[in-house]
Design a protein around this motif. Structure first.
Motif, PDB file in Angstrom:
ATOM      1  N   SER A 518       0.831  -1.195   0.000  1.00  0.00           N
ATOM      2  CA  SER A 518       0.000   0.000   0.000  1.00  0.00           C
ATOM      3  C   SER A 518       0.870   1.251   0.000  1.00  0.00           C
ATOM      4  N   GLU A 520       0.134   3.970   1.239  1.00  0.00           N
ATOM      5  CA  GLU A 520      -0.058   4.702   2.496  1.00  0.00           C
ATOM      6  C   GLU A 520       0.763   4.084   3.611  1.00  0.00           C
ATOM      7  N   ASP A 521       0.848   2.764   3.601  1.00  0.00           N
ATOM      8  CA  ASP A 521       1.578   2.066   4.656  1.00  0.00           C
ATOM      9  C   ASP A 521       2.192   0.840   4.018  1.00  0.00           C
ATOM     10  N   ALA A 566      -4.797   2.079  -5.448  1.00  0.00           N
ATOM     11  CA  ALA A 566      -3.506   2.146  -4.766  1.00  0.00           C
ATOM     12  C   ALA A 566      -2.383   1.707  -5.703  1.00  0.00           C
ATOM     13  N   THR A 569      -1.651   4.306  -8.261  1.00  0.00           N
ATOM     14  CA  THR A 569      -0.852   5.395  -7.699  1.00  0.00           C
ATOM     15  C   THR A 569       0.629   5.021  -7.696  1.00  0.00           C
ATOM     16  N   ALA A 576       5.278   7.974  -4.572  1.00  0.00           N
ATOM     17  CA  ALA A 576       4.618   6.773  -4.054  1.00  0.00           C
ATOM     18  C   ALA A 576       5.457   5.538  -4.342  1.00  0.00           C
ATOM     19  N   TYR A 579       8.437   5.288  -2.046  1.00  0.00           N
ATOM     20  CA  TYR A 579       8.092   4.829  -0.703  1.00  0.00           C
ATOM     21  C   TYR A 579       7.785   3.337  -0.705  1.00  0.00           C
ATOM     22  N   ASN A 585      11.018   8.569   1.635  1.00  0.00           N
ATOM     23  CA  ASN A 585      10.063   9.637   1.393  1.00  0.00           C
ATOM     24  C   ASN A 585      10.740  10.737   0.590  1.00  0.00           C
TER      25      ASN A 585
END
Lengths: 604, 128
Positions: A518, A520-521, A566, A569, A576, A579, A585
Motif C-alpha cells: 500500500s 499509504e503504509d 492504490a 498510484t 509513491a 516509498y 520519502n
C-alpha cells in the motif's frame, strides 16, 4: 459530386488526391434515404387535408370581400382581404371575437354561417388526419428507427452489436454495463426492447426492434460503424444466428464474431465464414461437467470467474468419480452429455420414450419408455446408480423426474436442465447438484471471452494446473477479496501506464511482491491476487511474490477497487513508488526534490 | 393519362398564369394590378406547394423549393399590400404598388422555373 468545382478539381488532380491517412475502409450498408421513406409517405398523406383547408379558407375569405356590408354610419362598405382573413382566422379556429370591424349585414351573416360550418369541417379533417398519422404504427416505427440510427451513428467508443436480447442478453447486459462496455441491441420482439429500456443501465443502450438476420438492420445497428468491436449472435434461432455470422463475416471480416448454436451442422456452416467463435451450450456444459467430475475445485474456480463482477462463490460439488449414471431425455443435450460421460469412462443408462428412439436405437444400455412411469424407472435401476440427469426440454418433466429419482435413491448426484427462467425458483428449491441453464452457460462463455482477453487465456490454461492448485487459488481469492468476485483488470508495465516503475523494472530485480504494497503504509500488502502475467507469447499463471517483472509485461489482477487505485498510484506517482519500493520519502515535485537534494533512488 | 399529373400541371401553370396576370402592366399604377388576382395567385401557389409535398426525387425537391420561394414572395407582397392600404397614413401609393408588383415579379420568376421544370420533366419522360 455534382459540384462543378469539385469535378474540375478532380479532373486536374485526380491522380494525386489519395490521402495518406489510413482510413478504415468500411462498406456502407445503409443510407439515410431508406429511414426517411416513411416521413415522405406521411407528407404525401397530408396533401389532401392541407389542400382542403387552403381551399376552404380562400373561398370564405373571397366571399367576405365580395359581399357588400355597411359601416357604423350606414354607408356601403366592403371588407378588405386583411379584415376578411383576420375574421376567418379567429372564426375558423373557434376563437370568435365577434363581427369586426363593423356589425355584419344579413347577407354577410348568411355567408358567415355557411363558412363557419365549412371551416370547422376543414379543421377537424386536417387535425384529425395529423393526429391519426402521429398515432400511425409505421410512422412511429420510422421515427424510432431514425432515432436509433442517429444514436448508433453518434457512438464514439468501441461497442458490441448484440443480435438477440433474450435471457442470455439480459445476463450479459449487466456485467458489460458495469465494465463500461457499450452495447447496441437488435431483437425481433418489441417487448424485449422495452425490457432493455426498463433495465436502467448506466449507459444508454440503443435498441432496435427488427430481424437480426436482415443485413440492413445489422447495418443500421452499426455493423458498418468503424467503432464496431464485435458481433454477438445470441438469438434462440440457429438460422438467424447463422445469417448474422455470415453478414458479419462478409461485410466486416475484421470484427470478432461470437455465435450461439445448439446444432453441430449449423456450427460447421458458421465456421465456413471467417473465424467466428461458436458456442454450443450443450457441448460446453458437457465439457464443464467433465471438468467438474475430474477436478471439482477447477470447476468451481472456472464457474466463479466466468460469472462476472459481484458473483458469489459457488459451492464445490462432490460428483461421483465412478459408477453408473442414468440419463433421461436423449435429445441433442442428452446425446452430447452421454458421449462426454462415456469419454470419462463412466457407464450411462439412457431412458427415452419409444417414439423418440425409433426401432433402430435399441441398444442394451437404453431403457425404452416414459421415464415418468414407475415401471420404466425401476428398469433403469436407480438404487445402484450414482448420478442422475434430468435433461428433457420440459421443465415440469425434469422437476418431477428429479423428485422421483431422489425418492428412490437420495444419494444420487443430480444434474437438471432448466429451460425457462420463470422456473428458476423451483429448481433452486430442489437443491440440484449441477444446474444446466443454456442461457447462463452461453452468457458466462461470452463474458469470459469478450470482457478481458487475458481472463479467457487464464481460463484456457487453468484446467491443466490441476485440482490442488485451483483449490489453493480459490482459498487465496476468498482470503484476500471475500466470497464475492471482485473486479478483474489488466495492468501493463509500459512507459505510458507505469512511468514511476520504469527504472525499477529496468534494474532487473523487480520482485512482484515488492510492488504489491500500500502506498499509504508499505507494511500492509495490497489485497489483490495476480492471476496471469503475459510476456510476449508466454503466459505465467498466478505468479508468486518472487516473480521478476520486466518492462512490457501485462498482468491480470483481481481485487477491490481501492487496492486497484492504490496500485495505480504506485505505478504513476514517483514519490509513491519510492516509498513503496525503497521506503524513502521524497518530495513529489521536482523543485522540492532539488531543494531537498533527494534524488530518486534509481534516477533515470 | 394520369389524373394526378393533370392536376399537378394545372396548378403549377395556373399559379404562373395568375402571377403573370397580376405582374403585367405599369409597375407603379395601382389601377393595373387587381388585388383579387394577387389573392388568387397566393392561394393557387399554396395549393401547388402542398401538391409537391412528399416527392422523393431530386426534381421533386427543386419543384418544392421553387414553390416555397414563390409563396414567400407572394406572402410578402400581400403583407406589403395590407400595410400600405390599411396601416400606412398615405394609402396605396405608386411606390408601395411598385414594391408589391416587384415582389410578385420575383414570385413569377420562381413560378417560371417551376414551369420549366414541369416541361423538362414531361419532355424527358420516355415510356418503356
Amino acid at each position: 459530386m455534382s459540384n462543378p468545382l469539385l469535378i474540375f478539381w478532380r479532373q486536374l488532380f485526380g491522380r494525386d488526391d489519395q490521402t495518406p491517412l489510413d482510413i478504415k475502409r468500411v462498406p456502407r450498408i445503409t443510407s439515410g434515404a431508406q429511414a426517411s421513406a416513411t416521413i415522405f409517405l406521411i407528407m404525401r398523406r397530408m396533401r389532401a387535408p392541407l389542400i382542403t383547408l387552403i381551399v376552404i379558407f380562400a373561398l370564405s375569405v373571397l366571399g367576405l370581400t365580395l359581399i357588400p356590408g355597411q359601416d357604423a354610419a350606414g354607408q356601403p362598405y366592403r371588407m378588405g382581404f386583411f379584415d376578411a382573413f383576420y375574421f376567418m382566422s379567429f372564426t375558423a379556429t373557434t376563437i370568435g371575437f365577434g363581427e369586426l370591424p363593423f356589425a355584419f349585414t344579413t347577407a354577410q351573416r348568411l355567408w358567415v354561417t355557411f363558412t363557419i360550418y365549412l371551416t370547422v369541417i376543414g379543421w377537424a379533417y386536417a387535425i384529425g388526419s395529423l393526429l391519426t398519422l402521429l398515432q400511425d404504427r409505421a410512422f412511429r416505427e420510422a421515427l424510432a428507427l431514425q432515432r436509433f440510427t442517429r444514436k448508433v451513428a453518434r457512438l464514439r467508443e468501441p461497442f458490441l452489436l448484440m443480435a438477440g436480447f433474450g435471457r442470455t442478453g439480459e445476463l450479459l447486459g449487466r456485467p458489460f454495463d458495469e465494465l463500461g462496455q457499450q452495447l447496441v441491441v437488435i431483437d425481433e420482439s418489441a417487448e424485449r426492447i422495452d425490457a432493455l429500456d426498463l433495465a436502467s443501465y448506466h449507459a444508454d443502450v440503443p435498441g432496435l426492434v427488427g430481424d437480426a438476420g436482415n443485413p440492413y438492420h445489422l447495418g443500421v445497428a452499426g455493423l458498418d460503424h468503424p467503432d464496431c468491436a464485435g458481433v454477438l449472435a445470441l438469438t434462440d434461432d440457429d438460422e438467424a444466428n447463422l445469417s448474422v455470422t455470415m453478414a458479419a463475416a462478409l461485410l466486416r471480416p475484421d470484427v470478432q464474431v461470437i455465435a450461439r448454436t445448439v446444432s453441430p451442422a449449423i456450427a460447421d456452416r458458421m465456421h465456413a465464414f471467417g473465424t467466428p467463435t461458436v458456442i454450443n451450450p450443450f457441448d460446453r456444459f458437457g465439457d464443464l461437467l467433465r471438468l467438474g467430475l475430474r477436478a471439482p475445485a477447477s470447476f468451481q474456480l472456472m464457474t466463479w470467474l466466468e460469472s462476472g463482477l459481484g458473483a458469489a462463490l459457488p459451492s464445490r460439488g462432490r460428483p461421483p468419480r465412478d459408477g453408473r449414471w442414468v440419463l433421461c431425455g436423449y435429445g441433442r443435450f442428452g446425446q452430447h452429455l452421454a458421449a462426454d460421460l462415456r469419454t470419462e469412462g463412466l457407464e450411462v443408462t439412457v431412458v427415452e420414450p419409444e417414439d423418440a428412439v425409433g426401432a433402430a436405437g435399441k441398444e442394451p444400455w437404453m431403457v425404452v419408455g416414459d421415464a415418468s412411469e414407475p415401471g420404466v424407472m425401476a428398469r433403469a435401476d436407480l438404487p445402484s446408480a450414482v448420478g442422475f440427469v434430468a435433461g428433457t426440454s420440459n421443465d415440469t418433466t425434469n422437476l418431477s423426474l428429479v423428485a422421483a429419482a431422489r425418492r428412490t435413491n437420495p444419494e444420487l448426484f443430480v444434474v437438471a436442465r432448466q429451460n425457462r427462467q420463470a422456473n428458476a425458483p423451483l429448481f433452486g428449491a430442489m437443491h440440484i447438484d449441477a444446474m444446466f441453464v443454456p442461457a447462463e452457460v452461453v452468457a458466462h462463455e461470452v463474458y469470459a471471452q469478450v470482457s478481458t482477453p487475458m481472463l479467457w487465456r487464464f481460463l484456457q490454461e487453468m484446467p491443466a494446473k490441476g485440482d490442488e492448485w485451483a483449490a489453493q487459488l480459490v482459498d487465496r481469492l476468498t482470503g484476500r477479496c471475500g466470497r464475492h468476485l471482485q473486479a478483474m483488470w489488466k495492468v501493463r508495465f509500459i512507459r505510458s501506464d507505469a512511468p514511476a516503475l520504469m527504472a525499477w523494472l529496468a534494474a532487473g530485480d523487480a520482485r512482484l511482491g515488492d510492488v504489491m504494497r500500500s502506498p499509504e503504509d508499505r507494511d500492509r500488502y495490497l489485497r489483490v491476487v495476480p492471476l496471469l502475467v503475459r510476456r510476449g507469447e508466454d503466459y505465467v499463471l498466478t505468479p508468486d511474490d518472487d516473480f521478476i517483472l520486466a518492462e512490457g509485461d501485462e498482468m491480470l489482477l483481481a481485487g477491490r477497487p481501492a487496492d486497484r487505485r492504490a496500485l495505480d498510484t504506485t505505478m504513476i506517482v514517483d514519490s509513491a513508488s519510492e516509498y513503496v519500493l525503497f521506503d524513502r520519502n521524497v518530495p513529489s515535485s521536482w523543485i522540492w526534490r532539488r531543494l531537498a537534494r533527494k534524488p530518486l533512488t534509481l534516477s533515470r | 393519362m394520369n389524373l394526378e399529373k393533370v392536376v399537378f400541371g394545372f396548378f403549377v401553370l395556373l399559379a404562373a398564369a395568375l402571377n403573370f396576370g397580376f405582374f403585367i402592366g405599369d409597375i407603379s399604377d395601382p389601377a393595373l394590378h387587381n388585388v383579387y388576382e394577387l389573392f388568387a395567385a397566393l392561394v393557387v401557389s399554396l395549393i401547388a406547394t402542398v401538391l409537391k409535398f412528399g416527392d422523393r426525387t431530386q426534381l421533386g425537391a427543386v419543384h418544392l423549393a421553387t414553390s416555397l420561394v414563390a409563396d414567400l414572395q407572394l406572402l410578402s407582397a400581400g403583407f406589403v399590400w395590407v400595410y400600405a392600404s390599411q396601416v400606412a397614413e398615405t394609402g396605396l401609393t405608386a411606390q408601395s404598388t411598385a414594391t408589391i408588383v416587384s415582389l410578385s415579379g420575383g414570385a413569377l420568376l420562381a413560378n417560371l422555373v417551376s414551369v420549366v421544370l414541369l416541361v423538362t420533366e414531361t419532355v424527358s419522360f420516355h415510356r418503356g
